[in-house]
Design a protein around this motif. Structure first.
Motif, PDB file in Angstrom:
ATOM      1  N   ILE A   1      43.301  49.911  41.175  1.00 12.65           N
ATOM      2  CA  ILE A   1      42.792  48.969  42.137  1.00 12.65           C
ATOM      3  C   ILE A   1      41.426  49.066  42.298  1.00 12.65           C
ATOM      4  O   ILE A   1      40.585  48.179  42.627  1.00 12.65           O
ATOM      5  CB  ILE A   1      43.588  48.826  43.531  1.00 12.65           C
ATOM      6  CG1 ILE A   1      43.353  47.824  44.164  1.00 12.65           C
ATOM      7  CG2 ILE A   1      43.183  50.201  44.204  1.00 12.65           C
ATOM      8  CD1 ILE A   1      43.945  46.520  43.729  1.00 12.65           C
ATOM      9  N   ARG A   2      40.781  50.315  42.047  1.00 14.40           N
ATOM     10  CA  ARG A   2      39.403  50.653  42.204  1.00 14.40           C
ATOM     11  C   ARG A   2      38.682  49.875  41.073  1.00 14.40           C
ATOM     12  O   ARG A   2      37.807  48.987  41.248  1.00 14.40           O
ATOM     13  CB  ARG A   2      38.946  51.909  42.193  1.00 14.40           C
ATOM     14  CG  ARG A   2      37.759  52.281  42.269  1.00 14.40           C
ATOM     15  CD  ARG A   2      37.194  53.862  42.110  1.00 14.40           C
ATOM     16  NE  ARG A   2      38.107  54.454  43.282  1.00 14.40           N
ATOM     17  CZ  ARG A   2      37.400  54.658  44.445  1.00 14.40           C
ATOM     18  NH1 ARG A   2      36.213  54.334  44.561  1.00 14.40           N
ATOM     19  NH2 ARG A   2      38.113  55.696  45.281  1.00 14.40           N
TER      20      ARG A   2
ATOM     21  N   VAL B   1      45.329  42.263  42.671  1.00 15.37           N
ATOM     22  CA  VAL B   1      46.640  43.194  42.596  1.00 15.37           C
ATOM     23  C   VAL B   1      46.688  43.908  41.226  1.00 15.37           C
ATOM     24  O   VAL B   1      46.261  43.482  40.317  1.00 15.37           O
ATOM     25  CB  VAL B   1      47.727  42.206  42.974  1.00 15.37           C
ATOM     26  CG1 VAL B   1      49.056  42.889  42.933  1.00 15.37           C
ATOM     27  CG2 VAL B   1      47.427  41.499  43.951  1.00 15.37           C
ATOM     28  N   THR B   2      47.269  44.959  41.635  1.00 23.71           N
ATOM     29  CA  THR B   2      47.586  45.815  40.028  1.00 23.71           C
ATOM     30  C   THR B   2      48.639  46.789  40.672  1.00 23.71           C
ATOM     31  O   THR B   2      49.344  46.741  41.700  1.00 23.71           O
ATOM     32  CB  THR B   2      46.390  46.675  39.693  1.00 23.71           C
ATOM     33  OG1 THR B   2      46.722  47.107  38.402  1.00 23.71           O
ATOM     34  CG2 THR B   2      45.865  47.769  40.633  1.00 23.71           C
TER      35      THR B   2
ATOM     36  N   VAL C   1      44.358  43.892  47.662  1.00 26.53           N
ATOM     37  CA  VAL C   1      43.301  44.001  48.558  1.00 26.53           C
ATOM     38  C   VAL C   1      43.226  42.604  49.347  1.00 26.53           C
ATOM     39  O   VAL C   1      43.129  41.564  48.659  1.00 26.53           O
ATOM     40  CB  VAL C   1      41.889  44.119  47.839  1.00 26.53           C
ATOM     41  CG1 VAL C   1      40.871  44.103  48.877  1.00 26.53           C
ATOM     42  CG2 VAL C   1      41.962  45.263  46.777  1.00 26.53           C
ATOM     43  N   PRO C   2      43.858  42.655  50.518  1.00 22.51           N
ATOM     44  CA  PRO C   2      44.146  41.460  51.138  1.00 22.51           C
ATOM     45  C   PRO C   2      42.656  40.652  51.233  1.00 22.51           C
ATOM     46  O   PRO C   2      42.645  39.260  51.344  1.00 22.51           O
ATOM     47  CB  PRO C   2      44.465  41.846  52.554  1.00 22.51           C
ATOM     48  CG  PRO C   2      45.188  42.893  52.410  1.00 22.51           C
ATOM     49  CD  PRO C   2      44.249  43.657  51.125  1.00 22.51           C
TER      50      PRO C   2
ATOM     51  N   VAL D   1      42.987  48.750  51.298  1.00 22.96           N
ATOM     52  CA  VAL D   1      43.899  48.258  50.078  1.00 22.96           C
ATOM     53  C   VAL D   1      45.316  48.663  50.668  1.00 22.96           C
ATOM     54  O   VAL D   1      45.772  49.627  51.417  1.00 22.96           O
ATOM     55  CB  VAL D   1      43.994  49.315  49.131  1.00 22.96           C
ATOM     56  CG1 VAL D   1      44.938  49.497  47.887  1.00 22.96           C
ATOM     57  CG2 VAL D   1      42.425  49.208  48.217  1.00 22.96           C
ATOM     58  N   ARG D   2      46.359  47.790  50.254  1.00 21.97           N
ATOM     59  CA  ARG D   2      47.712  47.858  50.829  1.00 21.97           C
ATOM     60  C   ARG D   2      48.313  48.391  49.606  1.00 21.97           C
ATOM     61  O   ARG D   2      48.359  47.895  48.385  1.00 21.97           O
ATOM     62  CB  ARG D   2      48.189  46.482  51.047  1.00 21.97           C
ATOM     63  CG  ARG D   2      49.583  46.373  51.481  1.00 21.97           C
ATOM     64  CD  ARG D   2      50.053  45.070  51.914  1.00 21.97           C
ATOM     65  NE  ARG D   2      51.453  45.044  52.474  1.00 21.97           N
ATOM     66  CZ  ARG D   2      52.338  43.977  52.251  1.00 21.97           C
ATOM     67  NH1 ARG D   2      51.850  42.876  51.580  1.00 21.97           N
ATOM     68  NH2 ARG D   2      53.452  44.307  52.348  1.00 21.97           N
ATOM     69  N   LEU D   3      49.055  49.496  49.784  1.00 23.82           N
ATOM     70  CA  LEU D   3      50.191  50.331  48.648  1.00 23.82           C
ATOM     71  C   LEU D   3      51.511  49.944  49.428  1.00 23.82           C
ATOM     72  O   LEU D   3      52.064  50.034  50.415  1.00 23.82           O
ATOM     73  CB  LEU D   3      49.801  51.536  48.840  1.00 23.82           C
ATOM     74  CG  LEU D   3      48.465  52.073  48.155  1.00 23.82           C
ATOM     75  CD1 LEU D   3      48.198  53.501  48.439  1.00 23.82           C
ATOM     76  CD2 LEU D   3      48.542  51.892  46.674  1.00 23.82           C
TER      77      LEU D   3
END
Length: 73
Positions: free
Chosen positions: A41-42, A28-29, A21-22, A7-9
């Motif tokens: 995101i989960r 995306v959220t 999430v790439p 996950v990218r923050l």
């Protein structure tokens, strides 16, 4: 079955956080805090995967890796 995804923050200028999430395009959220963004995101990942399974699509394995590189100029 359990899956793991990177996950990218991303911190936003207004104080919120974007989470993406790439390995799952369009997943995306955001949240007002980092923790809230991770919680959202989960939930987004779970829904994304449920739809993929309902459509008979194969769930991808997250092959992404991240390496931070420092550059001085």
């Amino acid at each position: 079955m359990a899956y793991q995804f990177n996950v990218r923050l991303i911190p936003e200028n207004d104080g919120r956080w974007t989470a993406e999430v790439p390995a799952l395009p369009g997943c995306v959220t955001w949240g007002n805090t980092k923790e809230e963004a991770l919680e959202h995101i989960r939930e987004a990942i779970e829904l994304y995967l449920e739809v993929m399974l309902e459509e008979g699509r194969q769930i991808p394995e997250d092959q992404s890796t991240y390496t931070r590189i420092e550059v001085a100029i």
